[in-house]
Design an enzyme around this catalytic site. Structure first.
Site, PDB file in Angstrom:
ATOM      1  N   ASP A 154       0.842  -1.194   0.000  1.00 49.99           N
ATOM      2  CA  ASP A 154       0.000   0.000   0.000  1.00 49.99           C
ATOM      3  C   ASP A 154       0.876   1.242   0.000  1.00 49.99           C
ATOM      4  OD1 ASP A 154      -2.355   1.777   0.733  1.00 49.99           O
ATOM      5  OD2 ASP A 154      -3.271  -0.188   0.969  1.00 49.99           O
ATOM      6  N   HIS A 201      -3.602   5.969   3.502  1.00 48.21           N
ATOM      7  CA  HIS A 201      -4.371   4.836   2.987  1.00 48.21           C
ATOM      8  C   HIS A 201      -3.907   3.514   3.606  1.00 48.21           C
ATOM      9  CE1 HIS A 201      -5.724   1.895  -0.142  1.00 48.21           C
ATOM     10  NE2 HIS A 201      -6.760   2.717  -0.226  1.00 48.21           N
ATOM     11  N   SER A 362     -11.205  -0.568  -0.811  1.00 51.98           N
ATOM     12  CA  SER A 362      -9.928  -0.642  -0.088  1.00 51.98           C
ATOM     13  C   SER A 362     -10.140  -1.004   1.372  1.00 51.98           C
ATOM     14  CB  SER A 362      -9.191   0.699  -0.167  1.00 51.98           C
ATOM     15  OG  SER A 362      -8.659   0.903  -1.448  1.00 51.98           O
TER      16      SER A 362
END
Length: 430
Positions: A154, A201, A362
């Site tokens: 990620d 994220h 996600s």
């Protein structure tokens, strides 16, 4: 990293080639030659290169049979020694050589990142309470096992976050964008050992898997260990920032995770693909042969679309549910979707040791990843090992469906049911 070509030959060539990761830090004895016909074309086009292996060997003693089977020893990265651009005519000439299986230029892939709404206190929302109840029921079986390792590919992970410190193992940063790439911000140069997060994220995703539960719902598998692998940097796109990275470096990060003995790999990312072949194919085939389960986000454009790696047949592609348990309007769909999971208004860890709400596939993918970590942990607790195929079968048999169809375009085999999956596993282990 300057521009580069990826070349896969039908047969490996002799020579002491370093990997591109090694070349970044040590250019004392570089290789400039690959194969005579390739070298001739490069010379005619006045394109000087360094020649490296695309992947590092799993063991210093040499390529393993599984690496050789998947052709990883025959893939080379040719890196320009100057800041020129690679002409397409050169690529076309090399592609015609009989010894070349394929050749392609580097590609920067970008992924739209969900919006984050930062909060210091978790709101008392019904969906969160329902999710916490599911987690508590699943934890009656196990909270995970420290020998079960989950790699998170990620934007990196905030290693100082109090919710995550207990779970993190050593990781790596594979974000190494072209020199002078003005669209990127923060750390975008240099392969290194610091997979810190500058976007948020990856940190948000990791909390869903392994948070301690200090000021948020406990992660679904808090006792499992996390291998942070940074493969996406931060790139400006208009007024927003998207996650972006070189596709080949994502592949290298994926192989690193496999060689680091990850049991499950979470890839809350995806790229569109319109050319020949499947992105990430060789290294995903390598993961399959090594028995590593890969989970990926389906995408967030709400359309019939294929994003990779999720669209690869071996990968578990996860769509998202809204707060009412219905398919979220943003959830990308198609025949490749495997399952759906909670993905809307998810509260989790964020930058600067904070917390935030976010929505997307996600957020749904790590819910499935963490469930698989629980299943592997529970089997280990019972003295058994759980294969990738067994995991997929158990998830399929216990998924919640709203129709009698085995599989739907938008929901795959249905919504994963952690408690039922663990109950069936318990039954099978008896």
């Amino acid at each position: 990293m300057r521009e580069h070509l990826i070349i896969k030959l039908h047969k490996p060539v002799s020579g002491q080639f370093s990997s591109w990761q090694q070349l970044i830090h040590d250019k004392s004895s570089p290789q400039f030659s690959l194969a005579a016909d390739v070298d001739s074309i490069l010379e005619k086009n006045e394109v000087p290169v360094w020649v490296t292996h695309e992947y590092e060997k799993a063991k210093k003693s040499g390529w393993s049979p599984t690496e050789v089977k998947n052709g990883l020893n025959r893939i080379y990265r040719l890196i320009l020694r100057n800041k020129a651009s690679i002409p397409q005519s050169l690529v076309d000439q090399i592609a015609l050589l009989p010894e070349v299986e394929y050749v392609r230029k580097f590609e920067i892939a970008s992924a739209e990142l969900p919006k984050y709404e930062a909060h210091s206190v978790l709101n008392d929302q019904f969906p969160q309470r329902a999710q916490e109840k599911i987690i508590k029921e699943a934890h009656r079986f196990t909270q995970g096992h420290p020998t079960i390792k989950v790699a998170v590919l990620d934007t990196g992970i905030t290693a100082t976050h109090p919710e995550l410190r207990h779970a993190l193992l050593d990781g790596k940063d594979f974000v190494d964008i072209i020199d002078g790439q003005s669209d990127f911000v923060g750390d975008f140069l240099g392969f290194d050992n610091d997979p810190g997060d500058e976007v948020g994220h990856g940190t948000h995703v990791t909390g869903i898997i392994a948070a301690r539960g200090l000021h948020m719902p406990m992660g679904l598998s808090p006792r499992s260990k996390i291998i942070p692998v940074r493969v996406l940097g931060a790139m400006r796109k208009g007024d927003s920032v998207v996650g972006a990275g070189i596709v080949d470096n994502i592949n290298a990060g994926l192989k690193f995770a496999i060689d680091a003995k990850a049991d499950i790999i979470n890839m809350s990312l995806g790229i569109k693909h319109s050319g020949g072949g499947l992105p990430h194919k060789e290294v995903i085939d390598y993961a399959k042969d090594e028995g590593v389960t890969i989970v990926a986000a389906a995408g967030n454009d709400g359309r019939h679309q294929m994003y990779y790696p999720g669209a690869n047949p071996y990968v578990i592609a996860v769509g998202a549910l809204d707060t009412n348990g219905e398919i979220a309007p943003y959830s990308t769909y198609g025949a490749h979707i495997s399952f759906v999971a909670p993905g809307t208004n998810i509260y989790s860890t964020y930058l600067e040791n904070k917390y935030a709400y976010s929505s997307g596939t996600s957020q749904a993918a790590p819910f499935v990843t963490a469930l698989i970590a629980l299943m592997k942990s529970y089997a280990k607790k019972r003295g058994k090992a759980l294969s990738d195929s067994s995991i997929k079968k158990l998830l399929m048999l216990t998924a919640d469906r709203k129709t009698r169809k085995l599989k739907e375009m938008k929901t795959g085999f249905g919504a994963v049911n952690p408690v039922d999956a663990l109950k069936l596993l318990d039954y099978k282990l008896n």
